[in-house]
Structure formats: C-alpha cells, structure tokens
Design a protein around this motif. Structure first.
Motif, PDB file in Angstrom:
ATOM      1  N   GLU A   1     -11.039   1.617  -2.497  1.00  0.00           N
ATOM      2  CA  GLU A   1      -9.696   1.845  -2.860  1.00  0.00           C
ATOM      3  C   GLU A   1      -8.747   0.850  -2.388  1.00  0.00           C
ATOM      4  OE1 GLU A   1      -9.045   6.649  -2.164  1.00  0.00           O
ATOM      5  OE2 GLU A   1      -9.432   5.373  -0.308  1.00  0.00           O
TER       6      GLU A   1
ATOM      7  N   MET B   1      -4.659   8.001   3.100  1.00  0.00           N
ATOM      8  CA  MET B   1      -4.176   6.617   3.356  1.00  0.00           C
ATOM      9  C   MET B   1      -4.641   6.357   4.928  1.00  0.00           C
ATOM     10  SD  MET B   1      -0.520   5.042   2.974  1.00  0.00           S
ATOM     11  CE  MET B   1      -0.095   3.395   2.603  1.00  0.00           C
TER      12      MET B   1
ATOM     13  N   ALA C   1      -8.501   5.034   4.291  1.00  0.00           N
ATOM     14  CA  ALA C   1      -8.737   4.251   3.021  1.00  0.00           C
ATOM     15  C   ALA C   1      -9.943   3.595   3.015  1.00  0.00           C
ATOM     16  CB  ALA C   1      -7.505   3.245   3.001  1.00  0.00           C
TER      17      ALA C   1
ATOM     18  N   ALA D   1      -5.276  -5.165  -8.669  1.00  0.00           N
ATOM     19  CA  ALA D   1      -4.025  -4.691  -9.357  1.00  0.00           C
ATOM     20  C   ALA D   1      -2.957  -5.502  -9.244  1.00  0.00           C
ATOM     21  CB  ALA D   1      -3.603  -3.309  -9.268  1.00  0.00           C
TER      22      ALA D   1
ATOM     23  N   ALA E   1      -9.526  -1.829  -5.134  1.00  0.00           N
ATOM     24  CA  ALA E   1      -8.509  -1.646  -6.249  1.00  0.00           C
ATOM     25  C   ALA E   1      -7.126  -1.765  -6.351  1.00  0.00           C
ATOM     26  CB  ALA E   1      -8.670  -0.148  -6.668  1.00  0.00           C
ATOM     27  N   VAL E   2      -6.542  -1.737  -5.106  1.00  0.00           N
ATOM     28  CA  VAL E   2      -5.089  -1.846  -5.019  1.00  0.00           C
ATOM     29  C   VAL E   2      -4.952  -3.448  -5.093  1.00  0.00           C
ATOM     30  CG1 VAL E   2      -3.147  -1.820  -3.458  1.00  0.00           C
ATOM     31  CG2 VAL E   2      -4.676   0.133  -3.828  1.00  0.00           C
TER      32      VAL E   2
ATOM     33  N   PHE F   1       0.782  -1.129   0.192  1.00  0.00           N
ATOM     34  CA  PHE F   1       0.073  -0.110   0.086  1.00  0.00           C
ATOM     35  C   PHE F   1       0.841   1.253  -0.191  1.00  0.00           C
ATOM     36  CE2 PHE F   1      -2.820  -3.201   2.437  1.00  0.00           C
ATOM     37  CZ  PHE F   1      -3.580  -3.361   1.295  1.00  0.00           C
ATOM     38  N   HIS F   2       0.909   2.157  -1.038  1.00  0.00           N
ATOM     39  CA  HIS F   2       1.532   3.420  -0.720  1.00  0.00           C
ATOM     40  C   HIS F   2       0.465   4.679  -1.091  1.00  0.00           C
ATOM     41  CE1 HIS F   2       4.993   0.727  -2.191  1.00  0.00           C
ATOM     42  NE2 HIS F   2       3.816   0.411  -3.230  1.00  0.00           N
ATOM     43  N   GLU F   3       1.075   5.730  -0.476  1.00  0.00           N
ATOM     44  CA  GLU F   3       0.170   6.951  -0.362  1.00  0.00           C
ATOM     45  C   GLU F   3      -0.372   7.185  -1.705  1.00  0.00           C
ATOM     46  OE1 GLU F   3       2.191  10.217   1.252  1.00  0.00           O
ATOM     47  OE2 GLU F   3       2.772   9.049   3.191  1.00  0.00           O
ATOM     48  N   GLY F   4       0.218   7.002  -2.856  1.00  0.00           N
ATOM     49  CA  GLY F   4      -0.557   7.461  -4.171  1.00  0.00           C
ATOM     50  C   GLY F   4      -1.491   6.778  -4.756  1.00  0.00           C
ATOM     51  N   ASP F   5      -1.856   5.644  -3.888  1.00  0.00           N
ATOM     52  CA  ASP F   5      -3.224   4.880  -4.226  1.00  0.00           C
ATOM     53  C   ASP F   5      -4.247   5.300  -3.438  1.00  0.00           C
ATOM     54  OD1 ASP F   5      -1.492   3.055  -5.807  1.00  0.00           O
ATOM     55  OD2 ASP F   5      -1.062   1.715  -3.788  1.00  0.00           O
ATOM     56  N   PHE F   6      -4.198   6.286  -2.449  1.00  0.00           N
ATOM     57  CA  PHE F   6      -5.339   6.550  -1.860  1.00  0.00           C
ATOM     58  C   PHE F   6      -5.464   8.149  -1.565  1.00  0.00           C
ATOM     59  CE2 PHE F   6      -3.482   2.854  -0.189  1.00  0.00           C
ATOM     60  CZ  PHE F   6      -4.454   2.071  -0.129  1.00  0.00           C
TER      61      PHE F   6
END
Length: 738
Positions: free
Chosen positions: A200, A193, A196, A207, A203-204, A185-190
């Motif tokens: 969201e 964060m 979350a 992927a 979706a991560v 999990f990275h900050e850019g995914d949410f």
C-alpha cells in the motif's frame, strides 16, 4: 550581551533589530517557452535585451513566434526575459530525447593508407542496459570486452511492514537533481492506516513520485531512482522516514562506469574503449555518429565489433579493413547548437598565414560571408595553437562550431566543406513539447530554476492543453506566485474566442493566476527575407503584454498595483492594428468582456491599448490583474523577508517581531498605493495572536500569521449621469411658495 564593567569607559553594544526590513521582490521577470533558430534546448537562459536574445537564440524564423515576442517584450520596456528553446521530444521526461540535430562536417586528408573503420548510425547519447558489452577485435587479435555498467541509487526500509502511519504524515524524497517531493499519506489510501502494508505504501509513493519507483521484496519497502549510473542520487529523509520506516539518513549514490545508462555520451564510450583496447580510437563521424578506427592503416588493418551493446551504439558486427589509399577524416566539426541554421555554415582551410610548417588557417563562413578566422592552427596536442583547444575555447573560441581531432597529428588538406545534417526537431511537434515534464525539466519546467519568475508566456502556442498547463504551472508548481499571459488562437472572431474560453479550453472561471488577451496584433515586418515582402505581420500579443506589465511595474514605486490597461498604462507601442476589426466595435467588446477576455483596441485619436484587466476567475479572492499580481508580489516579498524567523524558538518575542516586520512592510506598500485606504487600520491587518498560535500549533513546529489586505479595484466602467439643470426654475418656484 551585557558584561561587568571594570573601569569607566564607553561601551558599544549591538542589539538585534525589533523590526526586520523586508526587501521588495521583483515583479516582471518573464519566462518564455518556444521555438528558436538556435541555442540550447531545454535550458532557461536570461536575456536582458533583444541583442542578447539574438546572440544566443538567433534571429527570426518563419515557424516561430518566440523571437517576435522577445522583440515586443523589450520594445515595451521589459528587461528580464528567461528563454527556453524547445523541440520535439520522443520522451519529454528525458531531456536528451529531443529530435533536433547538429549540422556536422569533416576535414579530410587524402592519398595515403586509411584505417579500418566501423561507422555507427546513431548519434549520442546512447541508451544501454547494465552489463552490456562490446567485443572488439583489432588486426585479427583476440577480442577484448568493454563492459558498460550502471546501478541506480536505492534505499531499503530498515524494517518490513506493516507500518504505523497517521493522517497528515508525509515522506520526503529527492531523486537525482530534482526538488524535494513530499508524499502525503491519507486514510483513504489504506485499509488500516495504523497497519499499512508495504504494498500500500509503495502504491502511494509511485502515484506521487517522478523519476523513481518504490517496490516491495520479501515484505521490505525499497525506493530507487530511475537513473542507472554514477549520476544517480536518492535521498529519503525526515522524521517519518527514520521513525516509521527505518530508512537510513543521507543521500544514496548510484554506481557504474557511465553517468547514466539511459544517456551514454560519446566521451564515455571513448574513455572506456580506448582504455581497454589497444590500437583503437573512438571519434565522431562527419555526421556526429560514433565511429571506431584502428591506429594502423592500410589493407592489413582490420576491426570487428560484436556484443550486445553494439546495436545500442549503432555499430554493425561485420569485419572491416583499411585501404591502401583514400580520404581520411582528420578533424570532425559540428555546430555549437542544434538546428537547421548551421546547414548554412562552411569551413575553409587555407595554408598557414605565417607559412609555418605543419600549421593551417581555419575560416568560418555563414551564407558565403566570412564570420571568423583562426590562423596558425596545429594538429599536435602539445602545441599552444592546437586546433581543438583554440576552436573550443569558451571565451575566445568559435561561436559557430566545435572541433574534435579524429586523426592525431594529421594535417587537413586545403579545402572548403559545408556543414549538413542539422535539424530543428519540429517533426511531430506537439503541446507536450511546450508543456514539458517536471522529471525531465523540459518545456515549462525548465523554468523551475528561475526563482524570481513572475510572468509566463508561450508565444503562439494557443491551444487548450498548453493554456491549461500554463495556468496549472503558475498556480501549482509556482505556488501562485507567477502569472500566465495567454494568447488568443489565430484568426478568432468574437464568437470564436468566447466559445474557446467558455467551452473548448474551459478557461472561464479557472484561475485568477492568468489572463487572456484578444485579438492578435499587427506589427511592422522586421525581416522581409524571412516573412516575405509584406508590410505588416500578425503576431500573438503575449510578449508585448508582458512588456507593458514590466513598463508599468517600473514606472513608479508600487507600479505593480496599477492596472496595466487603459490609454496610458495599457498603451502598446509599435502595434499598428489588430487581426480582427471586430475589436474596434464596442458591442463586440461587450460580448467578450463578461467572459473574462481582455480586448485590445483603439478609437479615434487614441493609441492602441489594452482595454481590460480581468483574470480568468471572477469568484477568486483577487479577480483583477493588478490586484492579483500585487498580492503575489506581497506574498513573494514576505516569503523571502521572513526567512530570518525559520528555526528560531517560537516565543512571544519572535511572533511580535514577525508581526512588526510584516506591518512595516505593508505600511510602505500602503504609501505606494497598494490598498483602498491610506489609513493603516482600514488598509490591512496582521494577526499573530495566541489564538492563532495555541500550544498545539507551536508544538507542531508552526508559526501562523493571518494577514488581511484591502486591495484596490479598478474603475472598469465610468458612469456619467446627465440631466437638465433646473436649479434656477426650482429656486423661482420656491420663492413663489409653490
């Protein structure tokens, strides 16, 4: 452990060693993916000789370079080759979707009444949906339902979103029989964060997850396997799974009366139908398709199969009746392996050798020559010589066919039948069939189970997609511990191969975990009946190159550190010439070598040899073949040898023991010629200091060691500086004071 001594005695106490021995990892275990005459598809099989390869995968075929590569590997000195046979897959993620088929035939008996038969048009495995059913009516009786069911293993989060995540956290998921997958999990995914949403997070997960899927219902996150059935497995577990999401621990198991609705086997259909419907038998047809037969015979026997599962099983919904007389299938025979090779097989039935009643002999022929004989067989399941039991025995049974009784207790007529319908599954063959799928464990990923894999080749499939996939597999899927040997495409000149590497496939500068060799080589034709009446064949060199690697590795302790190139270490036995004569010209080799292409060549009085030791990447840490493979060997050995330290308390004593164990191993490698210096201080260093292991690292559950290696560099160019010897003249001038 010390203890109080109550009387005078000699006490022996064992202490843990301060230095752990680190065993050397194997360096030349090769894996090859390609087309074969026969053998299992999508399974890695170890061959330790070319004879073993032939016993499992057959001989040479005109459309495959795999057998030629295997022959070259063992001739050069290789000893461990894991082989994966491939074919065209309709879906590479589904290992059962390959289009290769088994040849089959049926032994029959004639003259008597026949049962009512519903003949299917599809071969197993079958694809069905949950709660689909067959409605089977026998002899005009009321139809009986046969239901096929399967539910996927799934797990729901113990609390709805939002979820408080932090950067660097990862969720461990294992689907079916796959490996653990860590979803980071990275900050850019949410958007936030720390808050979350379930959508969201889903979706991560989707992927990064193969073979399963995350969904959200009523704000609750759920993960499920794609497999519906009793073989479905799912495990979501670690601290993040429990504390953040509230997933229950332990594996979850699917349910149903079949293992997988996506791949229902004929045996599963047989078990369900015969248990539910009286008076019906299920058996394969002569072509391997599903068929249902009544136990009763003659015109009074009727059978009708309806229901929404019928189309998925290849069954029609029409009424069928028996006949007063005609030929009836008694024994279904099919080839042990898929492939057109088995269309050359025949099965002959003779009267029993010992003339015993109700027995018969079965003989197997290939291309008209007798290969196997099984005397005094019986069609009675209670008999010790029951035909299914004898022919299908793994140790003493047939190497060519397997048998399935269709008509219990019936005797086949004296006859000879030819197997037919075998296909190699080559129509539509593409790069994806060689590359495969991690989820389906097909293609390259069938080698995942080979833990000691160190060399990778795909003989003859020299395409940009395959080459890039091979590099990616070695560098990513195998954590840089395997090395890819890439073939040149067929017929390439100097300019062609440079264009291919630098532009078409974009291999130049891509990775230090692969090397490409040009051109293809000429070898003696090993099978004129297959390849035609020519003296020599042009073959891709990867099998030969891998064999040269293996020969050098085993030549001495530390052989992996020696460059597999030059007229001695790079000599290729059995190579008679090269596809392109341009490789004999030094100026042409000067064109390809700067592009990280390793030429194969020879010269007057010299053997055919490998004239290059470069990986694809000049800017990497270890840009030469022996250098890269040597470091990978060290890394693999340390990875295995330091397992003793896992889960132990991270103390100064443990770190000191780790440092000493690494240093002792590297000292031994130094003596084997791994480094530029024979002085330990100049050859390597090992740092497990407090600076690398502050409390923050220790509290994170890590022990960090930093290792520096002064690796060897090959002498690619020998520079000779020649000048006039003027020493005598200079001495005379000096003596004259001039």
């Amino acid at each position: 452990m010390s203890r109080e001594l109550l009387s005078s005695k000699i006490v022996v106490e064992e202490e843990e060693p301060r230095v752990r021995g680190i065993p050397s990892a194997p360096t030349s275990v090769a894996g090859a993916v390609g087309l074969a005459e026969r053998g299992p598809i999508g399974q890695a099989v170890l061959c330790t000789s070319f004879e073993e390869y032939q016993a499992t995968f057959g001989g040479f075929t005109p459309d495959s370079d795999l057998a030629l590569a295997a022959m070259g590997f063992f001739e050069q000195g290789g000893s461990h080759l894991w082989v994966v046979r491939t074919a065209h897959y309709e879906d590479a993620s589904d290992p059962e979707s390959h289009t290769a088929t088994r040849a089959a035939a049926a032994l029959t008996t004639g003259g008597g009444p026949t049962p009512a038969i519903v003949r299917g048009t599809l071969r197993p495995p079958f694809t069905l949906a949950d709660d689909q059913r067959l409605e089977v009516s026998v002899n005009s009786a009321e139809a009986v339902d046969v239901v096929f069911s399967g539910a996927a293993a799934s797990v729901a989060a113990g609390r709805p979103g939002p979820y408080a995540l932090t950067a660097g956290q990862a969720l461990r998921v294992r689907v079916d029989d796959g490996r653990d997958v860590f979803i980071p999990f990275h900050e850019g995914d949410f958007d936030d964060m720390g808050q979350a949403t379930a959508q969201e997070v889903a979706a991560v997960i989707n992927a990064g997850l193969i073979g399963g899927r995350a969904t959200v219902a009523d704000g609750v996150l759920r993960i499920a396997s794609d497999t519906q059935g009793a073989s479905s497995r799912l495990e979501v577990g670690d601290e993040v799974a429990g504390t953040v999401f509230g997933f229950p621990g332990g594996p979850q198991v699917g349910s149903g009366n079949v293992q997988s609705l996506r791949a229902v086997e004929l045996a599963e259909v047989r078990a369900l139908v015969e248990a539910a419907v009286a008076g019906v038998r299920v058996a394969p047809s002569s072509l391997g398709a599903l068929q249902l037969l009544t136990q009763s015979t003659g015109p009074g026997a009727t059978l009708r199969v309806q229901g929404d599962a019928g189309p998925g099983l290849g069954l029609d919904a029409l009424p069928h009746t028996g006949d007063a007389s005609g030929a009836t299938d008694v024994l279904h025979l099919e080839a042990k392996d898929t492939g057109a090779y088995a269309n050359r097989l025949e099965v002959e039935v003779r009267p029993s050798t010992n003339s015993a009643p109700d027995t018969f002999d079965v003989l197997i022929l290939e291309d008209g020559a007798y290969r196997e004989s099984f005397p005094n067989l019986s069609s009675s399941e209670d008999d010790a010589r029951y035909v299914e039991r004898v022919l299908n025995d793994e140790r003493t049974g047939s190497s060519y066919v397997q048998a399935f009784m269709v008509q219990p207790d019936a005797l086949p007529d004296v006859q000879t039948v030819a197997l037919s319908g075998g296909e190699d599954g080559l129509v539509g063959l593409g790069d994806a069939d060689f590359i495969g799928s991690e989820a389906g464990r097909t293609g390259l990923y069938a080698l995942d189970e080979v833990q000691e894999l160190s060399l990778l080749l795909v003989p003859g499939r020299a395409t940009p997609a395959t080459h890039n996939a091979m590099v990616r597999y070695c560098e990513v899927a195998r954590d840089g511990l395997a090395f890819a040997i890439l073939d040149s495409p067929a017929g390439y000149s100097t300019t062609d191969i440079v264009s291919y590497v630098s532009q078409d496939a974009s291999l130049e500068g891509l990775s230090e975990h692969a090397a490409l060799y040009w051109p293809r080589v000429k070898v003696l034709n090993p099978a004129r009946s297959v390849f035609g009446n020519v003296e020599q064949l042009v073959v891709p060199p990867s099998g030969i190159i891998a064999g040269v690697f293996a020969r050098n590795d085993g030549a001495r302790p530390g052989g992996v550190y020696d460059a597999p190139a030059g007229i001695e270490a790079g000599r290729m036995f059995g190579v008679l010439g090269f596809e392109s004569k341009e490789t004999l010209e030094e100026k042409k080799r000067d064109v390809v070598y700067p592009h990280r292409i390793n030429p194969l060549t020879t010269g007057p009085g010299l053997p055919r040899f490998i004239d290059g030791s470069r990986t694809l990447k000049a800017s990497g840490n270890f840009p030469f073949v022996a250098e890269r493979r040597g470091v990978s060997f060290i890394e693999r050995s340390l990875k295995t040898g330091l397992q003793f330290a896992r889960h132990r308390n991270n103390t100064e004593g443990l770190r000191a023991q780790v440092r000493r164990s690494i240093a002792a191993f590297l000292l031994a490698q130094m003596r084997n010629g791994a480094f530029r210096s024979m002085e330990p201080a100049k050859a390597f260093f090992v740092d497990v200091s407090d600076a690398l292991n502050p409390p923050s690292v220790i509290f994170a559950g890590k022990l960090v060691a930093r290792i520096g290696l002064a690796t060897n560099k090959p002498a690619e160019f020998i520079v000779l500086r020649v000048s006039q010897d003027t020493r005598a003249l200079e001495a005379e001038l000096a003596s004259a004071g001039l």
